[in-house]
Design a protein around this motif. Structure first.
Motif: not given
Length: 205
Positions: A14-27, A86-90
């Protein structure tokens, strides 16, 4: 620790899934924000900057709890990924901005001299160079996001640290389970950080 390992590895997925999808969204979102921030009209740039500053100036923990309270019908993991992105996209928007500013002005002028459209200039000339310049920073932010996924536990996401806490509470072995969780974090993040350093040195030449 051996007994707790399967449960922690399940949480690690779950941690890895959240990280991968989160950083793709942020990028992707960070790039959109960076481009919109260079729009010729203040009707676009002012709202974008206001939202970016708001996200950057408030704790991610508050954003998670607030989003969870508002979108309570959405799955917690989906909310967590969205807030992480969204947080990291900023922050990534500023990284992209620096990468775009690093493109020599002469190349912009050459594109205008060749009568290239604005869209083609961005797509074929500016963005490939900007993205290449910021790849190491993107990787480093990805590592930071990976290490901040335990915040998702506040909205009931069963990531690795929350699984470690649950196992520790059940078996009264907090030290062992949290040590194991820390070792898993280290085993995943340290090689990635070395890879990012190597990539940064390679792109620097």
């Amino acid at each position: 620790m051996g007994d707790a390992l399967p449960l922690l590895l399940k949480g690690f997925e779950t941690t890895l899934l959240a990280t991968v999808l989160g950083i793709l969204l942020a990028a992707v979102l960070g790039l959109v924000v960076a481009v919109l921030g260079r729009a010729p009209t203040r009707l676009v740039t002012m709202p974008v900057r206001a939202v970016t500053e708001f996200v950057r100036s408030t704790p991610m923990l508050v954003q998670l709890v607030g989003a969870y309270a508002i979108f309570h019908t959405v799955k917690p993991l989906v909310i967590g990924i969205a807030v992480l992105g969204i947080h990291y996209a900023s922050y990534l928007s500023e990284v992209y901005r620096a990468g775009i500013d690093a493109v020599p002005k002469g190349q912009w002028e050459a594109c205008r001299a060749l009568s290239m459209s604005t869209r083609r200039t961005w797509r074929a000339v500016v963005l490939p160079q900007a993205v290449r310049n910021v790849l190491p920073a993107l990787g480093n932010y990805g590592i930071s996001m990976f290490k901040e996924t335990p915040f998702l536990a506040v909205i009931t996401v069963s990531e690795m640290v929350s699984e470690a806490r649950e196992y520790g509470a059940t078996h009264f072995v907090y030290a062992e389970t949290f040590t194991l969780a820390g070792l898993i974090f280290l085993a995943a993040s340290y090689p990635t950080s070395l890879l990012m350093r190597k990539l940064e040195r390679r792109l620097g030449h």
